[in-house]
Enzyme design. Structure first.
Site, mmCIF file in Angstrom:
data_model
loop_
_atom_site.group_PDB
_atom_site.id
_atom_site.type_symbol
_atom_site.label_atom_id
_atom_site.label_comp_id
_atom_site.label_asym_id
_atom_site.label_seq_id
_atom_site.Cartn_x
_atom_site.Cartn_y
_atom_site.Cartn_z
ATOM 1 N N ASP A 188 0.763 -1.390 0.009
ATOM 2 C CA ASP A 188 -0.020 0.141 0.173
ATOM 3 C C ASP A 188 0.910 1.075 -0.031
ATOM 4 O OD1 ASP A 188 -1.646 2.081 0.254
ATOM 5 O OD2 ASP A 188 -2.876 1.022 1.874
ATOM 6 N N HIS A 193 0.301 7.953 3.823
ATOM 7 C CA HIS A 193 0.995 7.586 4.920
ATOM 8 C C HIS A 193 2.549 7.751 4.976
ATOM 9 C CE1 HIS A 193 -2.889 4.999 5.198
ATOM 10 N NE2 HIS A 193 -2.843 4.694 4.131
#
Length: 286
Positions: A188, A193
């Site tokens: 991911d 993030h």
């Protein structure tokens, strides 16, 4: 409207071949905090190849997480801005233990599109099978801000009654400041993030931890403390992502024994006055 619900629901399923190795499993386990302390026999089940067992939540990253949330955004009828997307929830059903190494076919389709007024929710179902038959079924709930309001079905409520009484087990699991950077190597690569500028565009003052990292950390804590460390006892695992975790915070994980074979779980961020992180969370087990 960027989301054409009829087109998305009518689209043919997509299939892809996926594969994973023991190193992929080990990297995932390290990304969710396994190996602390490094020589603990219980931790070596997650990190050492000659005794490796696969935590079922590895299913969410097997094959580098394909199709995953971002894969759902490339389905026919869906054209949205990634900065408006949040992972709303995850439901996993395990049909048999996940092998340490494997090749399988992942077939995905959008099974529902809900109109929440200020947002849309897509449900992306992925069914994975190998030569021996079904392995797991995974439902991702994809929350797209600003894409509701077309008068569609609001969908069923996923809220559960609050568990009563004191929890049967409370544990705390710290996250590392660099944890998102390690976890993202499992597939991911959403910049939310890792990239502070992108995080600000998405409405956060700094990058947030992957919801699926918290999801994996929680399942590991439940398996280790309530299921005798036996990953094979997990049958299904459902959670709603109720809030974010910032890398470096501590997860406070509370678990209640419910009816036979079911555990209710709630996760909060300890440093932020127990701000909710995972809610409506159930682990079904043997």
């Amino acid at each position: 409207m960027p989301i054409d619900a009829a087109k998305a629901l009518a689209a043919a399923p997509r299939s892809a071949e996926i594969a994973w190795s023991a190193k992929d499993v080990q990297l995932y386990h390290l990304g969710i905090g396994a190996g602390r302390p490094a020589t603990d026999p219980g931790e070596l089940r997650y990190t050492l190849e000659d005794r490796l067992r696969v935590l079922p939540s590895f299913a969410t990253v097997a094959g580098a997480g394909e199709p995953g949330v971002t894969g759902g955004l490339s389905m026919p009828g869906v054209d949205v801005d990634l900065a408006r997307v949040l992972h709303g929830g995850q439901a996993l059903r395990v049909h048999r233990p996940i092998p340490v190494e494997g090749r399988a076919t992942a077939t995905s389709r959008i099974t529902a599109v809900y109109d929440k007024g200020t947002a849309a929710v897509l449900v992306l179902r992925t069914e994975v099978a190998d030569a021996e038959g079904p392995l797991w079924t995974d439902d991702a709930r994809i929350f797209v801000r600003g894409e509701g309001g077309w008068g569609g079905d609001r969908g069923p409520s996923v809220r559960l009654p609050e568990p009563g009484g004191e929890p049967d087990r409370t544990v705390e699991r710290p996250t590392r400041p660099d944890q998102a950077l390690l976890y993202r190597l499992s597939g991911d690569l959403n910049p939310l993030h890792a990239d502070p500028e992108f995080a600000r565009l998405a409405g956060f003052d700094r990058p947030v931890l992957h919801g699926l990292c918290t999801y994996g950390m929680t399942l590991k804590a439940v398996v280790d403390t309530l299921l005798d460390g036996d990953v094979g006892r997990v049958r299904s695992y459902t959670a709603r992502f109720a809030g974010v975790v910032f890398p470096g915070e501590t997860l406070r994980i509370r678990a209640w024994r419910g009816e036979a074979g079911r555990l209710r779980v709630a996760v909060t961020a300890a440093e932020r006055d127990d701000a909710p992180v995972l809610a409506d969370t159930v682990v079904a087990h043997s």
